[in-house]
Write an enzyme that holds these catalytic residues in place. Structure first.
Site, PDB file in Angstrom:
ATOM      1  N   ASP A 306       0.817  -1.210   0.000  1.00 48.67           N
ATOM      2  CA  ASP A 306       0.000   0.000   0.000  1.00 48.67           C
ATOM      3  C   ASP A 306       0.850   1.259   0.000  1.00 48.67           C
ATOM      4  O   ASP A 306       0.334   2.355  -0.258  1.00 48.67           O
ATOM      5  CB  ASP A 306      -0.939   0.015   1.212  1.00 48.67           C
ATOM      6  CG  ASP A 306      -2.223  -0.769   0.966  1.00 48.67           C
ATOM      7  OD1 ASP A 306      -2.460  -1.182  -0.188  1.00 48.67           O
ATOM      8  OD2 ASP A 306      -2.987  -0.969   1.929  1.00 48.67           O
ATOM      9  N   LYS A 333      -6.085  -3.922  -6.769  1.00 49.91           N
ATOM     10  CA  LYS A 333      -6.609  -3.053  -5.711  1.00 49.91           C
ATOM     11  C   LYS A 333      -7.681  -2.128  -6.308  1.00 49.91           C
ATOM     12  O   LYS A 333      -8.371  -2.473  -7.257  1.00 49.91           O
ATOM     13  CB  LYS A 333      -5.460  -2.258  -5.096  1.00 49.91           C
ATOM     14  CG  LYS A 333      -4.397  -3.127  -4.428  1.00 49.91           C
ATOM     15  CD  LYS A 333      -4.841  -3.615  -3.072  1.00 49.91           C
ATOM     16  CE  LYS A 333      -3.709  -4.265  -2.314  1.00 49.91           C
ATOM     17  NZ  LYS A 333      -4.071  -4.587  -0.927  1.00 49.91           N
TER      18      LYS A 333
END
Length: 425
Positions: A306, A333
């Site tokens: 992330d 994602k």
């Protein structure tokens, strides 16, 4: 270290990962739990709303939220719709919880969420005794006809996301017998460590075996108050901003005892020449006086994917190329994050090379460009940091940061008032 720099104190909201896990665990516990300092954002509010759709009572308190747990899976008398909005954690954590209960549940979300894969979770729930149907390509909408889950032995494809495993592990204490999971090709292992630590905080018994297999015993959860620490993924943006502006930024409450693997991003910044200090009280990153970055290295960011976009966005400012690898799962994602980063850097005039699980960013001068955010909060925030040094950057969707940090743009302006921050177009 820039000894003349006085640290700026960053105001980073609570961890999304901890907030949503703790919400579910509190809902599954017997008794009342207070969650202090939770993240209040689009994703966490969507998760909270989805839990209320399942019959969980959550009320506002002075310091956060009070959750009244039922000590079991939800029971409904009629088909119940559960709206997940854009929240991937809701779509992956809540179906296993619902499957431990009784009744029919229909999970759905935005078009963006419908495009994200769920097949490994769907197959796992079916193997554990739930009746499950899903949309095209193994995605939302998802219908579960629940009569409790059996538990047992399970092989789980975890190459796309660790969230499938997290959802099943959190539901396991509510199953009829122990659940033993062998997670194949597991990505983002630190998130599983976080999950297990929080489950134990709420009284669960989980055993980790040497081969990576995890066994969770039945027995339920007990209510346990929790204070949510600042979000380490969000902190990556202010840490990177310190590095590229030559300033010093401290995030209090995010230190050596953190449950979040993404704090490892601060250690990656060390390789760019930043000075990093981690104590139990917090973490401080200080850039070199001129904001120069050292490149010429490769780094595996698979466990902290992330934050890879944060490094990728500032990599053009380095003195040599930077290669980030181990991030193939980031293509699944909110956006294909490798492709999104490459396209946006290309629009700025930066040369990149990419493969299935990697991207190399070459240094260079940037020109003005509109950044395509793809409704992805992390794209918007990462390129906002580059915008502190590179003029002419605008964002096509600046408000998408509301998914995890509604006050992001204001905080960046507060911390760095002498630098230009990107504007929407």
């Amino acid at each position: 270290m820039n000894q003349l720099t006085t640290p700026l104190i960053a105001h980073i909201p609570g961890s999304k990962s901890i907030t949503n896990r703790a919400l579910l665990l509190a809902a599954a516990s017997a008794g009342d739990t207070r969650l202090s300092a939770p993240l209040i954002s689009e994703d966490t509010l969507a998760f909270r709303t989805a839990l209320t759709d399942l019959g969980i009572r959550i009320t506002d308190a002075d310091t956060g939220w009070d959750v009244r747990g039922g000590g079991r899976g939800p029971t409904v008398g009629a088909t119940t719709s559960v709206a997940c909005a854009d929240a991937g954690t809701a779509a992956r954590f809540l179906p296993p919880f619902a499957a431990t209960g009784r009744g029919e549940f229909v999970f759905d979300g935005s078009d963006q969420l419908r495009a994200r894969p769920l097949r490994p979770l769907v197959d796992a729930l079916g193997a554990l005794g739930a009746r499950v149907s899903c949309g095209p390509a193994g995605a939302l909408p998802l219908t579960i006809t629940a009569d409790g889950l059996d538990g047992g032995d399970l092989d789980l494809d975890s190459s796309f996301s660790s969230q499938y495993l997290t959802g099943l592990l959190m539901a396991a204490p509510l199953m009829r017998r122990a659940l033993t999971v062998r997670a194949k090709a597991l990505v983002s292992r630190p998130y599983i460590d976080m999950t297990l630590a929080l489950m134990r905080h709420f009284g669960a018994t989980a055993e980790e075996h040497g081969d990576g297999t995890i066994t969770v015993r039945p027995g339920g959860y007990r209510a346990a108050d929790l204070t949510v620490e600042p979000d380490a993924s969000t902190a990556s943006y202010v840490f990177a901003a310190a590095a590229v502006t030559g300033r010093s930024v401290t995030v209090p409450g995010l230190g050596g005892t953190s449950l979040q693997g993404d704090l490892g991003f601060a250690h990656v910044l060390r390789r760019t020449g930043a000075h990093v200090t981690v104590t139990d009280a917090g973490t401080t990153v200080t850039g070199s006086p001129d904001g120069a970055l050292t490149g010429g290295f490769a780094v595996d960011m698979g466990d902290i994917s992330d934050t890879f976009m944060t490094l990728a966005a500032i990599a053009p400012l380095a003195d040599a190329p930077i290669t980030i690898h181990g991030i193939g799962h980031a293509r699944f994602k909110e956006s294909d994050r490798i492709e999104a980063v490459a396209r946006n850097l290309g629009a700025l005039g930066i040369r990149t090379e990419q493969g299935p699980d990697r991207i190399t960013i070459h240094p260079g001068a940037t020109g003005p460009a509109a950044i395509a955010c793809y409704r992805d909060h992390r794209i918007a925030m990462a390129f906002s940091v580059l915008g502190l040094r590179a003029g002419g950057i605008t964002l096509d969707d600046p408000s998408c940061v509301g998914k995890t940090f509604p006050g992001f743009h204001a905080e960046l302006r507060r911390l760095f008032p002498d630098h230009t921050t990107p504007q929407g177009i």
